[in-house]
Structures are given as C-alpha cells and as structure tokens.
Design a protein around this motif. Structure first.
Motif, PDB file in Angstrom:
ATOM      1  N   LYS A  81       0.864  -1.265  -0.052  1.00 59.05           N
ATOM      2  CA  LYS A  81       0.010   0.135  -0.006  1.00 59.05           C
ATOM      3  C   LYS A  81       0.804   1.216   0.058  1.00 59.05           C
ATOM      4  CE  LYS A  81      -4.666   1.016   1.441  1.00 59.05           C
ATOM      5  NZ  LYS A  81      -5.542   0.975   2.561  1.00 59.05           N
ATOM      6  N   PRO A  82       1.935   1.601   0.925  1.00 53.52           N
ATOM      7  CA  PRO A  82       2.570   2.672   0.978  1.00 53.52           C
ATOM      8  C   PRO A  82       3.402   2.955  -0.420  1.00 53.52           C
ATOM      9  CG  PRO A  82       3.562   0.976   2.635  1.00 53.52           C
ATOM     10  CD  PRO A  82       2.225   0.581   2.202  1.00 53.52           C
ATOM     11  N   ILE A  83       3.883   1.917  -0.984  1.00 51.64           N
ATOM     12  CA  ILE A  83       4.472   1.864  -2.120  1.00 51.64           C
ATOM     13  C   ILE A  83       3.629   2.271  -3.274  1.00 51.64           C
ATOM     14  CG2 ILE A  83       5.871   0.403  -3.943  1.00 51.64           C
ATOM     15  CD1 ILE A  83       6.801  -1.288  -1.504  1.00 51.64           C
ATOM     16  N   ALA A  84       2.382   1.580  -3.406  1.00 50.36           N
ATOM     17  CA  ALA A  84       1.371   2.028  -4.412  1.00 50.36           C
ATOM     18  C   ALA A  84       1.213   3.602  -4.171  1.00 50.36           C
ATOM     19  CB  ALA A  84       0.105   1.152  -4.306  1.00 50.36           C
TER      20      ALA A  84
ATOM     21  N   GLU B  13      -1.932   7.167   1.731  1.00 53.69           N
ATOM     22  CA  GLU B  13      -2.301   5.814   1.943  1.00 53.69           C
ATOM     23  C   GLU B  13      -3.782   5.752   1.948  1.00 53.69           C
ATOM     24  OE1 GLU B  13       1.180   3.845   4.324  1.00 53.69           O
ATOM     25  OE2 GLU B  13      -0.429   2.602   3.984  1.00 53.69           O
ATOM     26  N   ASP B  14      -4.504   6.503   2.751  1.00 50.53           N
ATOM     27  CA  ASP B  14      -5.712   6.581   2.965  1.00 50.53           C
ATOM     28  C   ASP B  14      -6.790   6.712   1.904  1.00 50.53           C
ATOM     29  OD1 ASP B  14      -5.732   8.095   6.219  1.00 50.53           O
ATOM     30  OD2 ASP B  14      -5.338   6.040   5.346  1.00 50.53           O
ATOM     31  N   ASP B  15      -5.996   7.474   0.816  1.00 49.90           N
ATOM     32  CA  ASP B  15      -6.930   7.515  -0.464  1.00 49.90           C
ATOM     33  C   ASP B  15      -6.928   6.345  -1.293  1.00 49.90           C
ATOM     34  OD1 ASP B  15      -5.598  10.872  -0.982  1.00 49.90           O
ATOM     35  OD2 ASP B  15      -7.103  10.321   0.381  1.00 49.90           O
ATOM     36  N   LEU B  16      -6.268   5.287  -0.724  1.00 51.90           N
ATOM     37  CA  LEU B  16      -6.164   4.114  -1.722  1.00 51.90           C
ATOM     38  C   LEU B  16      -7.263   2.902  -1.432  1.00 51.90           C
ATOM     39  CD1 LEU B  16      -2.579   3.389  -2.540  1.00 51.90           C
ATOM     40  CD2 LEU B  16      -4.302   4.152  -4.214  1.00 51.90           C
ATOM     41  N   GLU B  17      -7.914   2.453  -2.146  1.00 53.83           N
ATOM     42  CA  GLU B  17      -8.585   1.265  -1.883  1.00 53.83           C
ATOM     43  C   GLU B  17      -7.905  -0.135  -2.730  1.00 53.83           C
ATOM     44  OE1 GLU B  17     -12.796   2.204  -2.031  1.00 53.83           O
ATOM     45  OE2 GLU B  17     -12.505   2.605  -4.154  1.00 53.83           O
ATOM     46  N   PHE B  18      -7.914  -1.152  -2.175  1.00 53.44           N
ATOM     47  CA  PHE B  18      -7.369  -2.646  -2.786  1.00 53.44           C
ATOM     48  C   PHE B  18      -8.578  -3.465  -3.215  1.00 53.44           C
ATOM     49  CE2 PHE B  18      -4.379  -5.137  -4.235  1.00 53.44           C
ATOM     50  CZ  PHE B  18      -4.573  -6.559  -3.762  1.00 53.44           C
ATOM     51  N   ALA B  19      -8.569  -3.596  -4.517  1.00 53.29           N
ATOM     52  CA  ALA B  19      -9.976  -4.665  -4.895  1.00 53.29           C
ATOM     53  C   ALA B  19      -9.314  -5.437  -6.191  1.00 53.29           C
ATOM     54  CB  ALA B  19     -11.034  -3.999  -4.873  1.00 53.29           C
ATOM     55  N   GLY B  20      -9.505  -6.475  -6.402  1.00 55.26           N
ATOM     56  CA  GLY B  20      -9.464  -6.950  -7.606  1.00 55.26           C
ATOM     57  C   GLY B  20      -8.070  -6.888  -8.150  1.00 55.26           C
ATOM     58  N   GLY B  21      -7.065  -6.703  -7.174  1.00 54.75           N
ATOM     59  CA  GLY B  21      -5.694  -6.964  -7.547  1.00 54.75           C
ATOM     60  C   GLY B  21      -5.216  -5.471  -7.826  1.00 54.75           C
TER      61      GLY B  21
ATOM     62  N   PHE C 277      -4.668  -1.422  -6.641  1.00 50.56           N
ATOM     63  CA  PHE C 277      -5.049  -0.071  -5.833  1.00 50.56           C
ATOM     64  C   PHE C 277      -5.237   0.945  -6.639  1.00 50.56           C
ATOM     65  CE2 PHE C 277      -2.708  -1.998  -2.172  1.00 50.56           C
ATOM     66  CZ  PHE C 277      -1.720  -2.703  -2.591  1.00 50.56           C
ATOM     67  N   THR C 278      -6.597   1.590  -6.123  1.00 51.70           N
ATOM     68  CA  THR C 278      -7.228   2.424  -7.083  1.00 51.70           C
ATOM     69  C   THR C 278      -7.290   3.580  -6.029  1.00 51.70           C
ATOM     70  OG1 THR C 278      -8.468   0.886  -7.991  1.00 51.70           O
ATOM     71  CG2 THR C 278      -9.305   3.049  -8.355  1.00 51.70           C
ATOM     72  N   VAL C 279      -7.015   4.785  -6.439  1.00 48.34           N
ATOM     73  CA  VAL C 279      -7.468   6.114  -5.697  1.00 48.34           C
ATOM     74  C   VAL C 279      -8.782   6.540  -5.622  1.00 48.34           C
ATOM     75  CG1 VAL C 279      -6.968   8.863  -5.620  1.00 48.34           C
ATOM     76  CG2 VAL C 279      -5.160   7.234  -6.463  1.00 48.34           C
ATOM     77  N   LYS C 280      -9.271   6.388  -4.562  1.00 52.00           N
ATOM     78  CA  LYS C 280     -10.833   6.309  -4.375  1.00 52.00           C
ATOM     79  C   LYS C 280     -11.397   7.383  -5.181  1.00 52.00           C
ATOM     80  CE  LYS C 280     -10.467   4.751   0.276  1.00 52.00           C
ATOM     81  NZ  LYS C 280     -10.523   5.357   1.623  1.00 52.00           N
ATOM     82  N   GLY C 281     -12.560   7.021  -5.993  1.00 53.32           N
ATOM     83  CA  GLY C 281     -13.383   8.239  -6.578  1.00 53.32           C
ATOM     84  C   GLY C 281     -12.707   8.275  -7.991  1.00 53.32           C
ATOM     85  N   THR C 282     -11.525   7.559  -8.414  1.00 54.31           N
ATOM     86  CA  THR C 282     -11.085   8.182  -9.822  1.00 54.31           C
ATOM     87  C   THR C 282     -10.732   6.921 -10.367  1.00 54.31           C
ATOM     88  OG1 THR C 282      -8.800   7.702  -8.985  1.00 54.31           O
ATOM     89  CG2 THR C 282      -9.665   9.919  -8.540  1.00 54.31           C
TER      90      THR C 282
END
Lengths: 813, 284
Positions: free
Chosen positions: A573-576, A584-592, A594-599
């Motif tokens: 996560k921190p690397i992503a 880090e808090d802006d990221l969500e991890f799903a389906g492999g 790391f996506t910036v939330k809402g983008t």
C-alpha cells in the motif's frame, strides 16, 4: 473496463495437481534414484513375542550383491536410541523403549530384526533368507481384557504391567457439568452397551519408502510421509543429527490417512545406515510388509452407559474404553483415544459426562492415527447408543436426536466437556437430508416389508455428527500433554514478473492444497489463479510447518496464508501510494488493484511488485520487498457437522447387505473449493463404510496377522458402494476470516454408525440389537438366527423391555 | 516381492511343451495365463526351477465342434470363452460362470485350462465343468489320455495331472438349448466365491427333465449336488418344488471354514443359492 472478477474461493476448480498424480507422472519416493544407491531390506520377526537367542548373519553377508547386514548390536550397541512418542498422555504413563531394530526381544510379528544392504533390491531380499535367527517363544498377549487381568503375561517385563496409562475426564471434577453417577442413579432410563471398534489397517495406495543421501553438505531424506517437518526435528532429536544439517523432503505422496504420520524405525535405520556407509540408501516395502509393519488404527472396547428421562432427555453419559496400543507407543498413538474424549457428547446437550480410557499393550503391531483418530470411535458409540435409546423409549431416532441437540440459536455453545462450538445448524442440515433421502417414504416402505415379512428387510440408519478438527490451539495441546504446538506457517513471495510463490507448512498427500491455496491467494492478492505456485514438502524451501493431519491444513494453514497475504497488501500500500503520488488513506485495494478512491487512477499488485524489485523509487524507510510470512495459531478447534442417512437392504436369507441409498448433508462452513470438499466426503464415506462392512484385521492365536493381503483384508471398490447423494449447508465458522471448517475426516467419522444403525434397524424385529463390525453376511445371518426374541419382540414402535431397561449385549455376536 | 530365480522355456507346440516339462523335471511349472501362478511366485509361496510358458502354443487355443462335443483348447482365454458363439449355444453354463470370474483384465489373460489345472476349490470354472460332465484331455510323454471331470479333481489344488503332463483340451458334451445359471456369492465385487452354485437344466413345458447341479467352495474339490439333481427330475418348476430340491444341496459336503464363512453358514448358503440358481435357470 472494470470487469467484475469472480471470486476464486467458492469455485469448484479442477485441481492443478491431478494430471500428474492420476497419471503417476511424478516423483514418488520409490522413483528417486541416485548414483551408487544401495537398497535395504528388513528381516521381520514371524513371532509375536519371543526372545532372540541368536542372529547369524554370516551367510547373508556373503550373498550376492550384499554390502552389509546389520542388527541392533551394530546400529545401536548401547541401546540408547528410542523411537519417539510425542504424546505422553499422563505423567505416570508407562512406555517401553522402542528400538530401531529388535534388541533381545521381539514384541510383535513384523518387528524388524535385521537389515540387509545390497546393490539391488532383489539381492537385498534374497539375502534375507540367508539370515538365521534363533527364537525362544514367549507367551502371546492379544486380548485386551486378558492383558489387564491379574497374572497376565507381560508384553514388556520391565514395565511390570500391560497397562500404559489411564486417562480420565469428569465433568463434575472439571466444573463443566454434573456428576454422572448421580445422573445415572436417578434417571428413569439407563442403557448400557458394549461396542467393539475393530482394528483397521490404513490402506493408502502408495506403500512407504525412504531414501537417504548422506553425500552432500546436508543429509537429505526423502520419505513418503505426511509429516516432513515433524520428521526432521524428531530425527534430529532421536539420532542426535544436528537439525540444520538435515533436510527432509516429502515428494508427491500417494495418500496417508494418518497412516503416514510417524517417525519410523525404517527411516531411522536409513539415516544410520547411510551415515555408516557414506552412501545413499533406499528402503521400500511391498503391500504385505505395509500390512504388517505400518501402524494400525482404531481397536477399542467401548463400554457406554447413557441415562435419560422417560420422555427422552439425555441426563448422563459414561464412557469407559480399553484401547489397544499394540506393542509400542507410536508417535501420537497414546493420544488417539483421548482426541475422542471430548466428542462422545457430540451434538447433544448432555449435562453430566465421564470418560475414562485405559491404554493397553499387546503383542501386536502398534496403533496410531487413522482417519478421524479417536473421533470416529466416539461418534460411533454415541450415534449407536442414541439409536438404542430411541428403541428403548419407543421414539423416532431423529426426533430423539432433535430433542437433545444444540439448537441453532444456542451457538456459540460450551459443551459438558468445556469445548465451545462456534457455529452450527443441525436443524437445517437434517431437514435437507430428510428431504433428499425421502425419509418418510422409506419408513413407510420399511413398515410394509415388516408387515409382509419380506425376505429383504429395509433399515434406516442415522448419524448426526460433529467433530473437532483443525488441530489445534497450541495451548489446548499443551494442556493435554501433546508434545507439539498446533500453529501453521505460510510465506508469500512476490516475484518481479507479478507471479506469486507461496510456501506452506502444510504437507499435502492428495488433498489438493496447491489448488485451494492458489484460490485463496488469487482472491487475497487479486492475481490470476494460474500465477500462483505453492511450494510444500521440502524443509529447505517450505522450511517451517507442522504438517498435515486432523483436518487442519485449510483452517490453520489456509489462514496463515490469508494473514501473510494481508501483510503483503499492507506492505504494498505505501509503495502504491508513493507511485500514485497520493496518501495511503486515499487508496482502496480490490481485484488486484490499488485505486485512488473516486478516480480511475490505479496500479496493479504486479506493478508494485516490479517497482519494489527495481527499488528505484520507493518511499524512505521502506524495505525493497513485499514478501511476508505469518504463523497462525488457531483460537479454537473447527466443528463441522452433518446429518447422514443410510438406507440398507438386508437379505435375511443370506445376511447380505445392500446399501440402497446414502445421503449426507455436511456443513463445513464456507467451502473454498466445493469440488475438493465433495471429493473428501466421497473418500471419507468409502472408508467409513468400509469399517462398517468390509475391513478388519484378524490374528490367529499365535499373533500372526492372517489378513495380510487385500485378498483377505477387504477394501470396497466403487462397485461395492452406492452412488452418494451429497449436499451442504453453509454455517460459517466464526473463528477464522474465511469462515471455513475442516472436512478431511468428516465423511469417515459420520458414516460408520450410519451404516451399522441402518443394518441393525433392518433386523431389529428379529431381536437383534447389535452386530460386531465388520458386518459380514455371516455375522448378520447368525445374528438373525440367534436374536434374543422372535419376530414378535419389541419393535421400533413399542416401548422397551421394562425392568429398569439395563441391557448389556443381547443379540450381539 | 519378486519371484525366486527360474529358467524359462517357451515352446511352440504341444510336443515341444511335453518334452520341455519332462526335461525340466519335478520342479517345473506350466505357465498358462499366469493370473494365479504369478502372485504365488511373487509371494514366494512356490519357487519352481523352470517355467514352461504355453503362450505361443497356438494349437492350444480356440473352440471347435467335434460332432456332439464342444472342444475348447486349454489356452483359450476367459475373454474368448465369454464371446464364443458355440459356447453360448452348447454350454451356456460355462459362459455364465466365466462372466463372473474376477475382472476384464484378468479375463483377457486367464485361461480355462489354467483355471482347471490350478484346481482352486474357490475357482468358478470347476463346478460348471463338473456339472457339464466334461472330460479333460491330458498329454504326456506316453501320449494322450482322457479323464472324466469327476475323476480329474482330486483335492485342494490337486488334479489327475502328473508332473510331466499337460492339460490340452476340455471336451464338453453339447448341452444345446439347456438353460443355465451360475449363482455366485462373495463379499466384494471381483472377490473369490464364498459359495457358488452352477445349475443347468433341460426343461419342457415348465417341467425339469434333466438337471445338473455343482457347487463351488463347498469342499476341497467342486461337488456335484446329486441329491438336488434327482429331486428335480420330472418336477414342475415352482417356488416350493425348487425349495424342496434345494434343501438337499449341502448333503455329502465337507465345506471349508474361513474368515468369511463357517460350516453352518456355508451349508445354509449352498441351499439358498441352489434354490436361486434353479429358479433363475428354470425361469420360475
């Protein structure tokens, strides 16, 4: 563009390992060949109990191709080596030294007396015939009750007794329930039964084998074992080999079923001989040698007392066992009956409980774990006696069970043994099973056949089981004096190209771990199922673990994998975030990803792995690695459950049994791979039914195993079994993040009493209330001929025989 | 395990085979399909010095007619017996029994002659051969001789064959149109018979005119149930008449005792299975 990725967990994926396992195009231990490999063959005692007067190996030493012939005198002149037992169940437990080769006395027919080492296996076996051993026979001890009687001849003189240990549990003393003697003496109905759990031989398809190569910087041992890690540490402790100089490999292993949990004299012999000669050696065995020398299973006499109110509430359960250890203690042999100690109360709310087990030595092959290890024995006893109680009370056996079982709303439930069952839904499984089985229809048919005195009678057998698996919370093992913990280990390595390497401490021998673990990792990390490689069995690569048995690999090993994967994601996560230049808090991890939330901005786990490998642009203070490991210790056992219903036709003219249908609805929580679950159930059913109807050892009065091959030790094939109707309910476990429960032993645990109950149900009108396993046609026929009453005796619908209803073994053969 | 060392001879004709046996002496053994012999060798229950392999002796294979007689070469496999039209027509009992032998793999290599010469009382082909009043043709150094089946089976694994003799032919009087049934009872599929009953009957308008009944594994050799046979002659096949006849099945038998069956149970099975076999054969 964002396709919904189907979760892997829950998919009935065909197994990665099957192509190579089914075609045999892989390396089994016996396939391993090394330059200069020498072969070992073992001379085994034909006598069950004898002093060794002399061993003359001179002729064998000069036989063609023979390099050496060793006895205990050569391999262990000080008599210092003792095969390990990791489970001294009581501090006072009496245990003999078990030598690598017999030293002075042989204590079972099949015990190794000498070992030949030769250039070929054929020459090694031929030379066995040249060894001359003079024996002085000693009295044979075969019968359990005779073994503990006053004045019985002793298996081991130095112990002064044939009783190894007595282990007890009492709910009143433990504070988990009432006093069972009070319950029994104050209850309206008391029933006593004696059941016999016959001795079985684990019939894994691949006989055992072992190769030791001492010629490198480490000693390498390949063995067809379920327990490479335990074997490594135990070999080091037993022989004094420095542990870091020993590598143990379980290559593909063709089945174990508990029969390959062990530290074998043959393995120790191989290590000693290889080191002595400085050359690689191999030991392998034929089936008839396996039958004799590999450990046996079960073998108990069970005295069960159940008390109840007249309206069907169970008030107490008392269990007294005599358990046959054989001539020695196996690695966990003494503890096998104890594993069942907490399962006699099963799914029922029994207020008072007492368990006592006496472990006894006899001059037979040692007994140890076999599929279920203690729990099939327990489930058999309780499910049989519940049927007997139903007959006594004149109630439907399913209704009796329902009256006493733990209701769905009552979970989590702490039992009279102090175990807390996390979840379950006996009602749902039973309802489903009844429908699939056509319970009411079959009962109606049964009535018709009874009324018309049809030569073919129909019986319905029930087994509502739970079991404790997922061995085990380490603290509980400690409290039971088991000499190991119950954690499991996993490590996950992210390769630069985005593939994933997983090491697991579980040691598959047919279970399909490579497939199921890949499914778990695929979901956790969002990588493709095909991109995950599972490494296991080699202590050099999967260096840490406690191996596979007790239906633990998924619910302990699989959770270690989940925890390791969580750490990988946490490291990524921190690397992503750094790569995507966000918090880090802006990221969500799903389906492999790391996506910036809402983008739509994202980076994949694979991208992160590659970036980590390059380490050109990592945040300060971050290690250039996503690799993570975890060691997981479960907080509780796993409690799968199920309802099994069996319809058996009995040809009363011949005693032949035909299983008309078999329905089981099992609840193993969330199923990672339903196909694997179904396969485990099928295999478990086959073995459990085999105990009921087919398998069982026979010894003659000299202690010779007369069922020494599959011509006499009968295994059923698919042609002898019905098509099983299997289904599931899913009540997730609350004690692990997958919600999964163990399944490996469930089918075996449940099915044996289901089948026996069905047959007894069919012939009960003839006055039969028990038949000893295996239920051969002859035993069934004799039981019908010698039933305690004629066809007018107490049937299923009449209340029982009055007079306090204490009934011992009427009808048993 | 692996066999002890042995010499191996593979003749191409019966004469060569007889000579090879004579030359090899007392400790030679004939190898037919090997389905009984090889396990015995592997477990070292026997260690013959020479194996004479009949696999290439073509004249020992095949089924042919010789007037009123069916002639089956000793090396004819079970598979070929099962599929042969002449056997189906003239010795239905033999086909029915062969269908129950072991499994397809064994039936592809095992031979009728091998099974007969092996004379395992639990083997399924001895009782049918006895029931069909077969004669066994034996070849030795002094030529050929014919032995009736009733004299051929002497004891457990023991026949009228001398050590230097070969079984070459099985001659079966045609039982054309006779109905037949082999009732086999075992504990698991493909296992040896605990008890089995071979029945063949000639019926006319529901009346049994002639009956032949023989038992498997009710003694050290196959046994003719002559009490049953006489009780069936002239009888209208019905449940009662069959049960009455079948009640004689265990007469004169000395059944073995093993893990699967004691004497009482075997005798009882013989009666029950005989009844079932007659009912199946006579169509009752």
């Amino acid at each position: 563009m964002t396709a919904t990725i189907e979760p892997e967990v829950g998919k009935s994926r065909r197994r990665k390992e099957d192509e190579r396992l089914i075609t045999g195009r892989t390396r089994w231990t016996d396939n391993i060949t090394l330059p200069g490999l020498l072969h070992m063959a073992i001379l085994r005692s034909p006598f069950a109990h004898a002093k060794i007067v002399s061993i003359d190996t001179s002729a064998a030493k000069s036989a063609s191709g023979v390099i050496a012939v060793y006895t205990a005198q050569d391999l262990d002149p000080d008599g210092a080596i003792g095969m390990p037992c990791a489970w001294p169940i009581t501090p006072e437990m009496k245990a003999p030294r078990r030598p690598v080769l017999a030293a002075g006395t042989v204590n079972f027919a099949g015990e190794g007396v000498a070992v030949v080492v030769a250039r070929s296996s054929a020459e090694a076996h031929d030379a066995l015939e040249e060894i001359d051993v003079e024996y002085d026979e000693l009295p044979v001890i075969l019968d359990l009750e005779a073994a503990i009687a006053d004045g019985a001849p002793l298996v081991h003189e130095d112990l002064g007794t044939n009783t190894s240990a007595v282990w007890k549990f009492d709910s009143a003393e433990a504070g988990t329930g009432g006093n069972v003697e009070d319950a029994i003496s104050s209850s309206e109905v008391v029933l006593k039964r004696r059941f016999r759990q016959q001795r079985l031989v684990p019939a894994f398809m691949e006989p055992r084998a072992c190769v030791v190569d001492p010629t490198s910087t480490q000693i390498t041992m390949w063995s067809a074992t379920q327990v490479p890690h335990i074997l490594r540490v135990m070999s080091a402790l037993t022989l004094g080999i420095p542990e870091h100089k020993l590598r143990v490999i379980a290559p593909d292993v063709g089945g174990g079923f508990g029969g390959k949990i062990g530290v074998l004299p043959e393995e120790m012999m191989s290590l000693l001989v290889a080191q002595k000669l400085g050359k690689p050696v191999k030991w392998n065995e034929t089936r008839s040698e396996t039958m004799l020398a590999a450990h046996h299973g079960r073998d108990q006499i069970q005295d069960i007392t159940i008390s109840a109110t007249r309206d069907g509430r169970v008030t107490g359960l008392k269990v007294e066992l005599l358990a046959n250890l054989g001539a020695y203690n196996g690695l966990v042999g003494p503890g096998v009956p104890i594993l069942g100690a907490f399962m006699f109360n099963a799914i029922y709310k029994i207020p008072a409980y007492h368990f006592a087990c006496t472990n006894v030595y006899t001059t037979t092959t040692l007994t140890d774990a076999y599929r279920g290890a203690g729990r099939p024995e327990a489930t058999f006893a309780i499910e049989r006696i519940m049927d007997e109680l139903a007959v006594e009370l004149g109630v439907d056996p399913l209704e009796l069970r329902e009256k006493n079982w733990i209701k769905h709303e009552e979970f989590p439930f702490t039992t009279v043994c102090g175990l807390t069952y996390d979840s379950g839904n006996y009602e749902a499984a039973t309802e489903k099973a009844k429908q699939l089985f056509d319970y009411d229809g079959l009962r109606a048919e049964q009535e018709k056949r009874r009324a018309s005195k049809d030569k073919v009678q129909l019986g319905i057998g029930i087994s509502t089981f739970t079991e404790m698996c997922g061995l085990a919370p380490s603290r509980v093992l400690g409290s039971l004096d088991m000499g190991a913990g119950g954690w499991e280990y996993a490590s996950i390595r992210m390769l630069p190209t985005g593939k994933v390497e997983v090491t697991t401490g579980a040691s598959a021998h047919g279970q399909g771990h490579e497939t199921a673990w890949s499914q778990i990792v695929a979901d956790q990390l969002g990588v493709a199922f095909e991109d995950v490689e599972i490494l296991h069995g080699d202590t050099q690569s999967s260096h840490k673990g406690l191996d596979t048995y007790g239906s633990r690999s998924l619910v302990v090993g699989g959770i270690a994998i989940v925890k390791a994967a969580e750490k990988v994601v946490a490291k990524a996560k921190p690397i992503a975030a750094h790569l995507l230049e966000c918090a880090e808090d802006d990221l969500e991890f799903a389906g492999g990803k790391f996506t910036v939330k809402g983008t739509g901005t994202s980076t994949t786990m694979g991208d992160v792995a590659l970036a980590t490998f390059f380490a050109h642009n990592l945040p300060d203070g971050v290690e250039p690695s996503l690799d993570s490991d975890a060691t997981f210790d479960p907080e509780n056992f796993s409690f799968p459950h199920g309802t099994h219903l069996c319809a058996a036709e009995v040809d009363t003219e011949t005693g032949r049994i035909k299983l008309r249908s078999y329905v089981c609805v099992d609840d193993v929580g969330v199923a990672v791979n339903p196909l694997i679950v179904e396969g485990q159930v099928h295999g478990g059913l086959a073995q459990g039914i085999a105990q009921a109807l087919f398998e069982g050892t026979e010894h003659d009065e000299s202690g010779t195993l007369t069922t020494g091959t599959f011509a006499d030790y009968l295994l059923p094939s698919a042609a002898d079994l019905p098509s099983f109707t299997t289904d599931r309910t899913e009540t997730p476990s609350t004690t692990n993040p997958l919600g999964a429960k163990g399944v490996g032993e469930a089918g075996t645990i449940a099915s044996t009493p289901a089948v026996v109950n069905a047959v007894i149900d069919a012939v009960r009108p003839f006055g039969v209330n028990d038949i000893e396993m295996p239920l051969t046609p002859m035993r069934v026929w004799h039981a019908i001929q010698h039933g305690t009453t004629d066809a007018g005796g107490p049937g299923r619908d009449e209340a029982g025989g009055g007079l306090g209803s204490i009934d011992a073994t009427g009808g048993a053969q | 395990m692996i066999p002890a060392p042995f010499d191996y001879v593979r003749p191409s004709t019966v004469d060569e085979a007889v000579q090879a046996l004579a030359a090899a002496g007392e400790d030679a053994k004939v190898l037919a399909g090997g389905q009984s012999l090889l396990p015995v060798l592997r477990m070292r229950l026997a260690a013959p010095t020479t194996l004479v392999d009949l696999g290439r002796v073509a004249e020992l294979r095949g089924v042919r007619e010789d007037g009123d007689t069916l002639v089956i070469g000793a090396m004819t496999t079970h598979y070929d017996v099962q599929r042969d039209a002449l056997v189906a027509e003239h010795a239905a009992l033999l086909k029915g029994a062969t269908d129950t032998v072991a499994d397809p793999q064994i039936r592809h290599r095992g031979t009728l002659g091998g099974a007969i010469a092996h004379a395992d009382p639990a083997g399924d082909l001895l009782a049918p051969v006895l029931a069909l009043d077969a004669s066994l043709v034996v070849a030795g150094p002094s030529g050929r001789r014919t032995v009736p089946a009733a004299d051929f089976f002497r004891d457990l694994f023991t026949t009228a064959l001398a050590p230097d003799e070969l079984l070459v032919e099985i001659r079966i009087p045609k039982h054309t149109g006779w109905r037949a049934h082999y009732e086999k009872f075992n504990r698991v599929t493909q296992a040896w018979s605990m008890v089995a009953v071979a029945v063949t009957v000639r019926t006319e308008a529901g009346v049994i005119e002639e009956a032949r009944v023989a038992l498997t594994n009710m003694g050290s050799t196959p046994v003719r149930a002559s009490g049953v046979e006489s009780a069936l002659v002239g009888v209208q096949a019905s449940a009662d008449s069959i049960a009455a006849a079948a009640s004689h099945a265990a007469e004169g038998t000395n059944p073995p005792v093993d893990g699967n069956a004691d004497v009482e149970y075997r005798r009882h099975l013989a009666k029950v299975l005989t009844g079932r076999a007659i009912a199946a054969a006579a169509g009752a």
